[in-house]
Design a protein around this motif. Sequence first.
Motif, mmCIF file in Angstrom:
data_model
loop_
_atom_site.group_PDB
_atom_site.id
_atom_site.type_symbol
_atom_site.label_atom_id
_atom_site.label_comp_id
_atom_site.label_asym_id
_atom_site.label_seq_id
_atom_site.Cartn_x
_atom_site.Cartn_y
_atom_site.Cartn_z
ATOM 1 N N ASN A 45 -45.041 -49.524 35.921
ATOM 2 C CA ASN A 45 -44.913 -48.928 37.256
ATOM 3 C C ASN A 45 -45.335 -49.899 38.358
ATOM 4 O O ASN A 45 -45.568 -49.480 39.500
ATOM 5 N N PRO A 92 -45.003 -52.048 41.423
ATOM 6 C CA PRO A 92 -43.991 -51.904 42.481
ATOM 7 C C PRO A 92 -43.027 -53.072 42.571
ATOM 8 O O PRO A 92 -41.935 -52.936 43.132
ATOM 9 N N GLN A 135 -39.382 -52.781 41.714
ATOM 10 C CA GLN A 135 -38.466 -52.299 42.747
ATOM 11 C C GLN A 135 -38.305 -53.300 43.896
ATOM 12 O O GLN A 135 -37.209 -53.496 44.400
ATOM 13 N N ASN A 177 -37.042 -39.816 37.796
ATOM 14 C CA ASN A 177 -38.025 -40.599 38.543
ATOM 15 C C ASN A 177 -39.326 -40.756 37.768
ATOM 16 O O ASN A 177 -40.136 -41.636 38.077
ATOM 17 N N ARG A 197 -42.105 -39.041 37.594
ATOM 18 C CA ARG A 197 -43.362 -38.819 38.292
ATOM 19 C C ARG A 197 -43.843 -37.390 38.055
ATOM 20 O O ARG A 197 -43.511 -36.771 37.055
ATOM 21 N N PRO A 209 -38.870 -45.136 43.431
ATOM 22 C CA PRO A 209 -39.876 -45.555 42.449
ATOM 23 C C PRO A 209 -39.644 -44.949 41.072
ATOM 24 O O PRO A 209 -40.247 -43.943 40.705
#
Length: 403
Positions: free
Chosen positions: A4, A6, A9, A172, A174, A377
């Motif tokens: 994960n 960042p 992305q 996603n 999340r 994300p």
Amino acid sequence: MPLNDPRFQTDPVELYRELRRDHGSVVPILLDSDIPAWLVIGYRELHQVTGDPTRFSRDSALWNQWDTVPDDWPLLPMIGRGETSIIHSTSGQHRERAAMISDALEAVDPFTLRQHAEQLADEMIDGFCADGRTDIIGQYAMLLPVQVLARLLGFSDEQGPGLVTALNDMLNGRDRALTGHQHLVAAATALLAGKTDEPGADVVSRMLANRGDFTVEGITKDLLMIMAAGHQPTADWIGNTLRLMLTDDRFAASLSGGRHSVGEAMTEVLWEDTPTQNVPGRWATRDTNLGNRRIQSGDLLILGVAAANFDPQIRTDSSVLTGGNNAFFSFGHGEHRCPFPAQEIAEVIARTGIEVLLDRLPDIDLAVPEETLAQRPSPWLRGLTSLPVIFSPAPPLAPARRP
């Protein structure tokens, strides 16, 4: 390296370069809750993993980390615990299920498919064409694929928006992932129950008619797989291609009628900005070696599709246009690759959505600086959160002029 992070992305190309420098072609990573896995970023290694089901199985029951996975783990819907869908089936059963799904999808009439895509695209464009501006992602790309798929599968048009929200939440990965998955399961279960009693000319009815020994529960899981694999990657394919065409001078001709460039831009995206970034996964059936790494029996391998597409050993000059080269991993490889009829359906939906939009709004342009565009994300898929555009206001089509 946490999956994960960042930078997956914000700057994936530079990140993949650093990972290759520091770790080679197989990278140790941490999933949510610090659960270990491997990310395969080498092209040859990915080809090896996906082409050798005896060493690298799709059976998630092999995972040696199940004792550490919490029940509310947000990645659970994508990894799968005790799953029996086609994604996790092996050997002969997988071939039988793949044949059932491929036959049901292959029976989709291409002219009817394009007609559905054109009609729904025109209706969506009618909703914002007079405004002179819109968000292509939220008002168009994120809606079109699932609405077309809903018709093909047998859902009603009214169910489309709810399916969009649930699919996005699940993919996603999340906090709303489990809620989204539950909504999809309920919708698929209800559809299968209805089609069992009253079959129609749709994909689900054909799957039920040709299911052999597979249970309705198993068909439900296969339906969820079709929806997840067919909607979000196709939506991101539309969004990523339009971003490329609006920001790269090499494809500017498409915005003035150079229709051949649409296909080139779509292929370029599957290399450079593929919607499918990382795919879970494969599990080692025994202790083995891969890319100078010692892989333990039961280890999880995440397929780094986007990273493999950038492997400098395969693409010595990444600045050169890929043209008609289709050796990307965006549709997978081996016995678990995306069925060919499904690839054709995704391409027709994406290409039709792009072409109809450019036909209706020929002077469309980006409304914000390119560097302000942000990625959603997700550890699995790559797509924009929004794509604001401006254009000359145009009147909606009269119903008689729609396909």
